[in-house]
Write a protein that holds these residues in place. Structure first.
Motif, PDB file in Angstrom:
ATOM      1  N   LEU A  61      -4.963 -14.549  12.948  1.00  0.00           N
ATOM      2  CA  LEU A  61      -5.102 -14.967  13.768  1.00  0.00           C
ATOM      3  C   LEU A  61      -6.947 -14.951  14.002  1.00  0.00           C
ATOM      4  CD1 LEU A  61      -2.521 -13.020  15.599  1.00  0.00           C
ATOM      5  CD2 LEU A  61      -2.658 -15.813  15.996  1.00  0.00           C
ATOM      6  N   PRO A  62      -7.589 -14.145  13.607  1.00  0.00           N
ATOM      7  CA  PRO A  62      -9.033 -14.281  13.699  1.00  0.00           C
ATOM      8  C   PRO A  62      -9.632 -15.271  13.217  1.00  0.00           C
ATOM      9  CG  PRO A  62      -8.242 -11.728  13.139  1.00  0.00           C
ATOM     10  CD  PRO A  62      -6.913 -13.048  12.872  1.00  0.00           C
ATOM     11  N   LEU A  63      -8.642 -15.881  11.536  1.00  0.00           N
ATOM     12  CA  LEU A  63      -9.411 -16.982  11.275  1.00  0.00           C
ATOM     13  C   LEU A  63      -9.736 -18.117  12.067  1.00  0.00           C
ATOM     14  CD1 LEU A  63      -7.921 -16.232   7.599  1.00  0.00           C
ATOM     15  CD2 LEU A  63     -10.586 -16.105   8.347  1.00  0.00           C
ATOM     16  N   LEU A  64      -8.144 -17.914  13.045  1.00  0.00           N
ATOM     17  CA  LEU A  64      -7.703 -19.250  13.766  1.00  0.00           C
ATOM     18  C   LEU A  64      -9.069 -19.244  14.786  1.00  0.00           C
ATOM     19  CD1 LEU A  64      -3.653 -19.424  12.880  1.00  0.00           C
ATOM     20  CD2 LEU A  64      -5.800 -20.883  12.375  1.00  0.00           C
ATOM     21  N   ARG A  65      -9.145 -18.487  15.173  1.00  0.00           N
ATOM     22  CA  ARG A  65     -10.523 -17.988  16.772  1.00  0.00           C
ATOM     23  C   ARG A  65     -11.289 -18.689  15.605  1.00  0.00           C
ATOM     24  NH1 ARG A  65      -8.747 -12.497  16.883  1.00  0.00           N
ATOM     25  NH2 ARG A  65      -6.712 -12.178  18.001  1.00  0.00           N
ATOM     26  N   GLN A  66     -12.059 -18.477  15.000  1.00  0.00           N
ATOM     27  CA  GLN A  66     -13.503 -18.424  14.342  1.00  0.00           C
ATOM     28  C   GLN A  66     -13.841 -20.184  14.341  1.00  0.00           C
ATOM     29  OE1 GLN A  66     -15.638 -16.833  14.381  1.00  0.00           O
ATOM     30  NE2 GLN A  66     -17.029 -18.534  14.358  1.00  0.00           N
ATOM     31  N   ALA A  67     -12.388 -21.160  13.447  1.00  0.00           N
ATOM     32  CA  ALA A  67     -12.468 -22.197  12.896  1.00  0.00           C
ATOM     33  C   ALA A  67     -11.658 -23.359  14.714  1.00  0.00           C
ATOM     34  CB  ALA A  67     -10.675 -22.720  13.021  1.00  0.00           C
ATOM     35  N   ARG A  68     -11.841 -22.102  15.832  1.00  0.00           N
ATOM     36  CA  ARG A  68     -11.858 -22.930  17.495  1.00  0.00           C
ATOM     37  C   ARG A  68     -12.374 -23.402  17.854  1.00  0.00           C
ATOM     38  NH1 ARG A  68      -5.445 -21.351  17.515  1.00  0.00           N
ATOM     39  NH2 ARG A  68      -6.419 -19.972  17.824  1.00  0.00           N
ATOM     40  N   ALA A  69     -13.815 -21.852  17.799  1.00  0.00           N
ATOM     41  CA  ALA A  69     -14.985 -21.878  18.191  1.00  0.00           C
ATOM     42  C   ALA A  69     -16.075 -22.648  17.876  1.00  0.00           C
ATOM     43  CB  ALA A  69     -15.083 -20.356  18.176  1.00  0.00           C
TER      44      ALA A  69
END
Length: 458
Positions: A254-262
């Motif tokens: 989940l943190p990887l996906l959050r950063q990618a979206r950001a």
């Protein structure tokens, strides 16, 4: 016709309403009781401020939801119809309140990796679907030239594996193949949907066969998902492709996906009922009905997935219905070894997703409106059907579900409609009962004639 309930779940919230249906579509939403009829049963309308002569179905306090959209279903026909076929899968879908299914491109023979394979699928499915039906294409090594014809033919996107899929006719993409496939899908404007586990991490993990679930779980660690997602996101950054991570089981991604979206990467993700409702600590020894890849993880991980779902980090909750014949599951009660390492991996839950998720969601204080967002509106939006499916709104197909949120039932596998009576929910008591399913304004009778239609990408 008119369907009335004191609890209709509309895009702007829950309220009493009359839903007016004409020619299979929702014509308009009227005030509750504005169409007069003979009480709380279906009958002829004697007078109406809207349109005299319409039959009225009054659900009373039973809720009216939009039909669910399940964008992750393995039908397996033709080629492995004994695992699951269009007739059995779509009957199970309708019985569970699912009115739209998008079929995965593997486990059938031929797979949906060429235009010819898609046509075989479509021809085979004709006249067999109790719900509306769409198809994913597949991106595999060597079929780069097939992607554009499949895209033009209306598949909803392309599935790929980053680790072996389990069937020889659908090989996984190595890094160079992934880069090329994503670049082509970016050019086409197609959606890439990815099974994200890393083969090197899997190969390095301990491989201990046997009946203990903890050994199987150790063989598919969180790191397999995170490493694959890192690789996928790097490729998406370089190619500009729109990517969707399938069946997220590990909260570590989940943190990887959050950063990618950001960072501006177009990435979405889904999770599944079994990851939200089951936990590794409670899987019985040898009960391979619980085996899937990626695996069901521990309670702490499950709660982290719920927190992410509540925060809007998942685009959809979909079944990943992937059944097989009981002998391939190696179930001890059916003469099998109960060996998790050797058993086929896949959860059969298409008919049970709505009550399974609702059972856990209400316990956590979530509402049916949340459920509609996760399992109807969200998946419809993911595949571009949100102008037609996933909401009770004028102009949408009249795909509707009468759902009793307080009803309870015990799961008896032999009473389910999918082809083989195997499910990890066997013996559980679930909350929430589907009373009636309407597809484009018609009641779906799973003992009658099917009238589902085939869908293409808008």
């Amino acid at each position: 016709m008119v369907i009335r309930s004191r609890r209709v779940f509309l895009p702007d919230g829950e309220r009493p309403a009359d839903v007016l249906v004409r020619d299979g579509r929702i014509e308009r939403i009227a005030a509750h009781g504005s169409v007069t009829g003979p009480g709380s049963v279906t009958g002829s309308v004697t007078g109406s401020v809207a349109d005299p002569g319409r039959p009225v179905t009054d659900l009373g306090d039973v809720t009216l939801l939009p039909g669910l959209v399940d964008t992750h279903v393995h039908v397996n026909e033709p080629g492995r119809t004994e695992w699951e076929g269009f007739a059995t899968a779509t009957r199970a879908a309708a019985a569970g309140g699912v009115t739209t299914v998008v079929d995965m491109p593997l486990n059938s023979v031929p797979p949906t990796t060429t235009l010819a394979g898609l046509e075989v699928k479509r021809k085979t499915a004709e006249g067999q679907a109790w719900v509306d039906l769409g198809f994913w294409g597949g991106a595999v090594p060597g079929n780069l030239a097939d992607l554009e014809p499949l895209h033009r033919a209306g598949v909803f996107g392309f599935k790929s594996f980053l680790a072996p899929s389990g069937v020889d006719e659908f090989p996984h993409l190595e890094p160079a193949d992934l880069e090329a496939a994503l670049a082509e899908q970016a050019r086409l404007g197609a959606l890439a949907i990815i099974h994200a586990e890393d083969p090197a991490v899997l190969a390095a993990a301990p491989q201990q066969p046997g009946v203990h679930y903890r050994d199987f779980l150790a063989s598919r660690p969180d790191g397999a998902e995170t490493a694959a997602v890192v690789r996928l996101l790097d490729a998406a950054r370089r190619t500009g492709a729109r990517v969707h991570v399938l069946h997220v089981s590990s909260a570590a991604v989940l943190p990887l996906l959050r950063q990618a979206r950001a960072d501006g990467v177009e990435v979405t993700a889904e999770t599944c009922p079994h990851y939200l409702t089951l936990a590794a600590e409670y899987v019985p020894d040898g009960d391979t009905a619980f085996k899937c890849c990626p695996p069901i993880r521990d309670e702490a991980n499950r709660e982290a997935l719920w927190e992410a779902l509540a925060a809007g980090e998942f685009a959809a909750v979909v079944s990943d219905h992937s059944p097989s014949t009981p002998d391939l599951k190696l179930l001890p009660g059916r003469g099998g070894s109960g060996d998790f390492a050797a058993a086929w991996g896949g959860i059969a839950s298409l008919q049970l997703g709505l009550p399974a998720v609702w059972t856990e969601a209400r316990r956590r204080g979530h509402t049916l409106a949340d459920l509609v967002g996760w399992m109807s509106a969200g998946p419809a939006r993911l595949v571009g059907l949100d102008g037609r499916k996933g909401a009770i709104a004028p102009g949408h197909d009249a795909d509707l579900v009468a759902f009793d949120p307080d009803g309870e039932f015990a799961v008896h596998p032999a009473e389910l409609h999918h082809r083989n009576p195997v499910t990890p929910y066997a013996g559980r008591t679930l909350t929430g009962v589907v009373r009636t399913t309407w597809l484009r304004g018609r009641v779906v009778d799973v003992t009658g004639e099917p009238f589902g239609v085939q869908l293409t990408r808008p």
